[in-house]
Write a protein that holds these residues in place. Sequence first.
Motif, PDB file in Angstrom:
ATOM      1  N   ARG A 729       0.824  -1.208   0.000  1.00 13.48           N
ATOM      2  CA  ARG A 729       0.000   0.000   0.000  1.00 13.48           C
ATOM      3  C   ARG A 729       0.858   1.258   0.000  1.00 13.48           C
ATOM      4  O   ARG A 729       0.454   2.287  -0.532  1.00 13.48           O
ATOM      5  CB  ARG A 729      -0.920  -0.014   1.212  1.00 13.48           C
ATOM      6  N   THR A 773      -7.487  -6.187  -6.386  1.00 12.83           N
ATOM      7  CA  THR A 773      -8.688  -5.684  -5.725  1.00 12.83           C
ATOM      8  C   THR A 773      -8.840  -4.190  -5.972  1.00 12.83           C
ATOM      9  O   THR A 773      -7.950  -3.526  -6.514  1.00 12.83           O
ATOM     10  CB  THR A 773      -8.615  -5.958  -4.214  1.00 12.83           C
ATOM     11  N   GLU A 775      -8.646  -1.835  -3.983  1.00 13.63           N
ATOM     12  CA  GLU A 775      -7.803  -0.983  -3.150  1.00 13.63           C
ATOM     13  C   GLU A 775      -6.637  -0.382  -3.927  1.00 13.63           C
ATOM     14  O   GLU A 775      -6.083   0.645  -3.520  1.00 13.63           O
ATOM     15  CB  GLU A 775      -7.246  -1.793  -1.966  1.00 13.63           C
TER      16      GLU A 775
END
Length: 802
Positions: A729, A773, A775
């Motif tokens: 991330r 995904t 995200e």
Amino acid sequence: MSGPPAIVSSEGYVPGVNEPEQIICQYLHMTNSMGCSWFGCDVSAFSLPLLMLQLSIIFVVSQTFFYLLKPLRQSILSCQLIGCIVFIWFVRLDNHLLNELFPESGKLVLDTFANFGYFLHVFVVGVQIDTNILKSVHRHMVLMGCMSFLVPYAFCLMCLMSLPNFIEVDDVTYHTIPFVAALTSMTTFQAVTSTLSDLNLLNSDLGRLSCSTALVTDLCSYVIALALTTIGVALERQEWKPFENIFWIVCFLISMVYLLRPFVMWMAKRIPEGQQIKESQFLVVLVTVLICGLLSECLGLNASFGGFTMGICVPDGPPFGSALVNRIDWMATNILVPAKFAICAFKVNLKSLGGDNVFAGLITEVFITLAYLAKFTSNFLLAIYFSVPLQDAFHFAMIMCTKGIIDVSTFSIIRSNEVVTDQQYSLLILNMLLVTGSTRFLLWQFYDPSTRYRTYKRNSILECEPGDFLRMVVCIHNEDNVPSMINLLEASNPSGKQRIEVITMNLHQLEGRASAILIPSTEIEKIPSAQSRVLQICKAFKYFMERYNNSVMVEHFVAMAPYRSMHEDIFTIAINKCANIVIIPFHKRWAIDGSIDATFPGIRSVNQNIMEKTPCSIGILVDRGQIGGPKSVLTRRTEVFHITQLFLGGADDREALAYSCRMAQHHHISLLLILLRPNHTDVELTTEVHEKRLDTEMVDRFRMECKGRDIFIQEEVAKDSVETVHLLRAIEKGCDLFIVGREHGYSYSQLTYGLSEWSQCPELGGIGDLLATAEFTFSVLVVQQQPVKTVNFAGEQFTFAK
């Protein structure tokens, strides 16, 4: 209101042409009950409610047996016939129940509906046949197809001629055995394609050989049967009228080919690209089918002959052929065709196998067995003679012995015309079910087309020599895949020292046709429905090739197959072209706002099959617009295209790093290599030590080959999967394309532990699935190297690529 008559029908026997025939008398108004059930009337005494009851029972019985026999890989048609035979046998135990459900007065209506459903089904079979197969049939296939019918038929006739010298045979059996041998020697195209489609073998090498040969056998058996029947009738009656009938049949076929087919083709061309068939066009075709069936009956043939020839005249595939198949096939196959099997099941008399005719039944069974054995042997030996592999030749011979609904209908017609006896008809049906059922089960158990993908050499990017072409197979399902694929190819840095050979595969789902297609784009006229799309894709890749002159070579192929076996065509091209990697698009498409716009389950099944049985390295491209949109490499903007590679270790990560090596040398690409290591490991296995050494060598090679380029190497340490996710991330910003291996070494499992438990797409691996995904917003390329298997034999180790 007066009650219904006490007697709704009566039956008896009247003198017939050859023997007494049954006649049934019924009241004219006994069609619809008109609500008289409220007055104590038996609704089943009326023809319409009785028909609906019969169709409902037959449908339930057929589907029940299909569900029960599905683990044995039996076809829906075989299950329908088996179910109807068992059900009719059970009902016959109670004469009262038999007369209530299937009275003699209701069989005529059921038989009419059954024959109409079979008529529509045969029309659909004709639509699905690709007439271009005959153009591509080689001489050896013609010989194999003709011998598949002639050898068993001639063998049985020779045995029959010498039979009276050994045993005494009654005249009825002696004169009907030739017809039994001919029926057993048949192979219908529909039966073969149905078997191959159900077993996912339609577009395998075995499937293509079987389809072409079966079409020749089908044509050969029909022509010979028509000729022998005509000559026999002419010799018996000593008149030339049968030859006059053949003349009119030939005129009918010529008018279908040169008048009706051009009209249907003209009508199909009037459909705009991307549009569906109009309702008026559908009605015109349907009425024409009925007229062709009527003309066929007037010529002395079965109505199904007219429906089949009309189906041949209709162009197969979308949009015309597939629309007709979708509208007609389900109702005809699942509702009306089972009624045809019920009628055929009524004619199966198991009691005829015993009694005083046991000896005649044994003679018939011997000749049926001889015909099957001769058919199997001739097909097997001819396949071996024409260099078909031993295993494929064996399974090919088995497939050519299968039978389907057209064979059953032919048996029924021959029995209705009293050409064969009840006993012979029953034996033909039972032997057909035994041979076809066992063939399907054995093929499902023992035939694995993926065995031909096993090689002695691993095909991957790592094994690609510096001066050789990097051979890449690029799969395209729709036009949206083209920009991302071309830009990925450009990111691969084609140059004079790193040349690329691209093989594009335009993949189409098989619709409205029975046989699969795999052709080069130069023969695209064989698939009119895909011609426009394929030409546009070819132009895009041609422009890409022209920009790089001698650095890029492009070759195009078109494949039309069911999704469940589409990977067979991809593997065939990958093996024939010695591909190093196959690039396939992800099955999800994203909208502008980042949400999932569409999901294609069929494409996902293709990807899963490819990842499971791969003949080379595989890359799944998850495109979110960066690689195919305004930030692409192809725009040649001054900004840098940022690629991130996560390297944990293992064969897949090394393959991904080898691909990144090529990309890093592109002057518009900046690459960040993240070396992720666990903070501690207790693994001291020899295999893991060897893997770590290979990982270190690969990283060192990357440093040397990319020295002086815009690359960055970042080493990170994590203790578990939670820290791995945090790291991913953190690097999301500034990344356009993320490259990662599907699987990683055992010693790094703690860094991905738990990710697979919530995985929605296991084919991407734990990290790849996380990056796909919502995200994350960057594109992802998941790479899997072709796995190898080491076998110890006689003290030596042999390595095979799976």
